[in-house]
Write a protein that holds these residues in place. Structure first.
Motif, mmCIF file in Angstrom:
data_model
loop_
_atom_site.group_PDB
_atom_site.id
_atom_site.type_symbol
_atom_site.label_atom_id
_atom_site.label_comp_id
_atom_site.label_asym_id
_atom_site.label_seq_id
_atom_site.Cartn_x
_atom_site.Cartn_y
_atom_site.Cartn_z
ATOM 1 N N LEU A 40 41.759 59.817 44.301
ATOM 2 C CA LEU A 40 41.698 58.397 44.148
ATOM 3 C C LEU A 40 41.339 58.031 42.721
ATOM 4 N N ILE A 41 40.427 58.848 41.974
ATOM 5 C CA ILE A 41 39.743 58.546 40.735
ATOM 6 C C ILE A 41 41.122 58.830 39.810
ATOM 7 N N PHE A 45 44.265 59.029 40.348
ATOM 8 C CA PHE A 45 45.286 57.796 40.393
ATOM 9 C C PHE A 45 44.876 56.658 39.889
ATOM 10 N N LEU A 46 43.888 56.309 40.002
ATOM 11 C CA LEU A 46 43.424 54.827 39.359
ATOM 12 C C LEU A 46 43.368 54.772 38.040
ATOM 13 N N LEU A 47 42.914 56.112 37.636
ATOM 14 C CA LEU A 47 42.798 56.070 35.971
ATOM 15 C C LEU A 47 44.107 56.263 35.279
ATOM 16 N N THR A 64 46.782 54.686 36.591
ATOM 17 C CA THR A 64 47.473 53.587 36.593
ATOM 18 C C THR A 64 46.740 52.334 35.857
ATOM 19 N N ALA A 65 45.780 52.604 35.371
ATOM 20 C CA ALA A 65 45.011 51.480 35.015
ATOM 21 C C ALA A 65 45.721 50.967 33.751
ATOM 22 N N VAL A 66 45.253 49.682 33.537
ATOM 23 C CA VAL A 66 45.861 48.871 32.404
ATOM 24 C C VAL A 66 44.817 48.975 31.279
ATOM 25 N N TRP A 67 44.962 49.658 30.337
ATOM 26 C CA TRP A 67 44.015 49.378 29.111
ATOM 27 C C TRP A 67 44.338 48.746 28.064
ATOM 28 N N ASN A 68 45.488 48.296 27.714
ATOM 29 C CA ASN A 68 45.999 47.278 26.827
ATOM 30 C C ASN A 68 45.996 45.906 27.428
ATOM 31 N N GLN A 69 45.345 45.075 27.078
ATOM 32 C CA GLN A 69 45.459 43.814 27.467
ATOM 33 C C GLN A 69 46.496 42.874 26.804
ATOM 34 N N ILE A 70 47.497 42.999 27.182
ATOM 35 C CA ILE A 70 48.521 42.004 26.551
ATOM 36 C C ILE A 70 48.814 40.714 27.095
ATOM 37 N N SER A 71 48.903 39.869 26.204
ATOM 38 C CA SER A 71 48.927 38.375 26.806
ATOM 39 C C SER A 71 50.015 37.936 26.327
ATOM 40 N N VAL A 72 50.565 36.579 26.566
ATOM 41 C CA VAL A 72 51.728 36.015 26.141
ATOM 42 C C VAL A 72 51.465 34.782 25.340
ATOM 43 N N LEU A 73 52.508 34.029 24.408
ATOM 44 C CA LEU A 73 52.569 32.667 24.208
ATOM 45 C C LEU A 73 53.851 32.269 24.683
#
Lengths: 176, 141
Positions: free
Chosen positions: B22-23, B25-27, B29-38
């Motif tokens: 589980l660890i 798998f979760l590591l 699939t974790a989203v490390w880059n916090q992408i945002s949008v305008l």
């Protein structure tokens, strides 16, 4: 007069002021003891549980693991919205991709058409209308390198608007 | 320890196996880059429908290679770029003045010359949204 004794029988240790008999006996007993010991798993299980809970809480199941091209450095912006799942157009100096599928040709020119991109957008639009998502406006995510000429962006945006996508989300990094 | 005095131990091997899987798998699939949008509209931004007979105000910002051009009903003001990009502080001051003048106005058209970069466009866009002009229409002309 008492006769001075020059030779004395040696004790346990020449330097020891006190003979720590009990300690010596315990150490000797420990040498004879079996080396079989059990590994304490409590701390490891605690750590595993904490890590799993943390990762589960931060788990994103909405497919937001965004594919960022290595050649792309996104600009930063402050007043941003969270990213929504949707088709992604990536513009680099070399190529244009839609969801990792190449749809543009090297060295995009101003008057150059992008038939592959146009076809792909039409397919996406038909799929979205099939899913009866008429209430939601069609949106597309767009990412480009920060030094990309706006000319290329505008070219793609024009095509996207022509295909009926009313909203464009520019991908950026959140920061100052 | 049971009533009969025999000692039972819980087998932790499957639990540790499950946790490890589980660890991993979760590591992965974790989203490390916090992408945002305008978010921008491709269609021309709609003017606020004001029942009064006031003349509609048109605000636009044009990015050129050397300066920003702020257009307020054909009254043009230019803000020269800094060596490291657009002059965001001066742009913000001007946008605050616009907001004071037209508090109901939320839409601005953003034009940009072909020679400018995506970074300049995003920074200008960001400043417009930050100064309470969230309905930015990006012109593709």
């Amino acid at each position: 007069m008492k006769k001075k004794k020059y030779i004395a029988s040696p004790g346990y240790h020449l330097q020891a002021n006190y003979d720590l008999t009990k300690l010596r006996q315990r150490k000797e007993r420990m040498k004879k003891r079996s080396v079989d010991f059990g590994l304490s798993l409590t701390a490891m299980i605690d750590m595993f549980s904490t890590l799993v809970i943390f990762l589960l809480l931060n788990f994103s199941s909405t497919g937001e693991a965004f594919f960022i091209n290595k050649q792309v450095t996104l600009p930063t912006a402050t007043h941003v919205h969270p990213l929504e799942s949707g088709p992604l157009i990536s513009i680099t100096d070399k190529t244009i991709t839609l969801d990792s599928q190449e749809v543009g040709i090297k060295g995009l020119q101003v008057n150059q058409n992008l038939p592959l991109l146009s076809d792909a957008l039409k397919k996406i639009k038909s799929l979205r209308s099939y899913k009866n998502s008429s209430q939601n406006k069609l949106q597309i995510n767009l990412q480009a390198d920060e030094n990309t000429d706006v000319e290329k962006i505008k070219k793609v945006m024009t095509l996207v608007a022509q295909e009926g996508f009313s909203g464009i989300n520019f991908a950026v990094y959140e920061g100052k | 320890m049971s009533a009969s005095g025999s000692r039972y131990e819980l087998n932790l091997t499957p639990y540790i196996d499950l946790m490890s899987t589980l660890i991993v798998f979760l590591l992965m699939t974790a989203v490390w880059n916090q992408i945002s949008v305008l978010s921008a509209e491709t269609s021309p931004s709609t003017e606020n429908l004001n029942p009064s007979t006031q003349k509609p105000v048109h605000l636009s910002v044009t990015i050129t290679k050397k300066y920003l051009e702020l257009n307020e009903n054909n009254f043009i003001k230019k803000i020269a770029h800094l060596p490291n990009g657009i002059d965001r502080a001066t742009l913000a001051q001007n946008l605050i003045q616009w907001k004071k003048k037209y508090p109901q106005k939320t839409d601005v058209t953003l034009n940009s010359e072909n020679s400018t970069t995506y970074k300049m466009m995003i920074h200008t866009f960001d400043e417009l949204v930050g100064q309470k002009f969230p309905d930015v229409g990006v012109s593709t002309r």
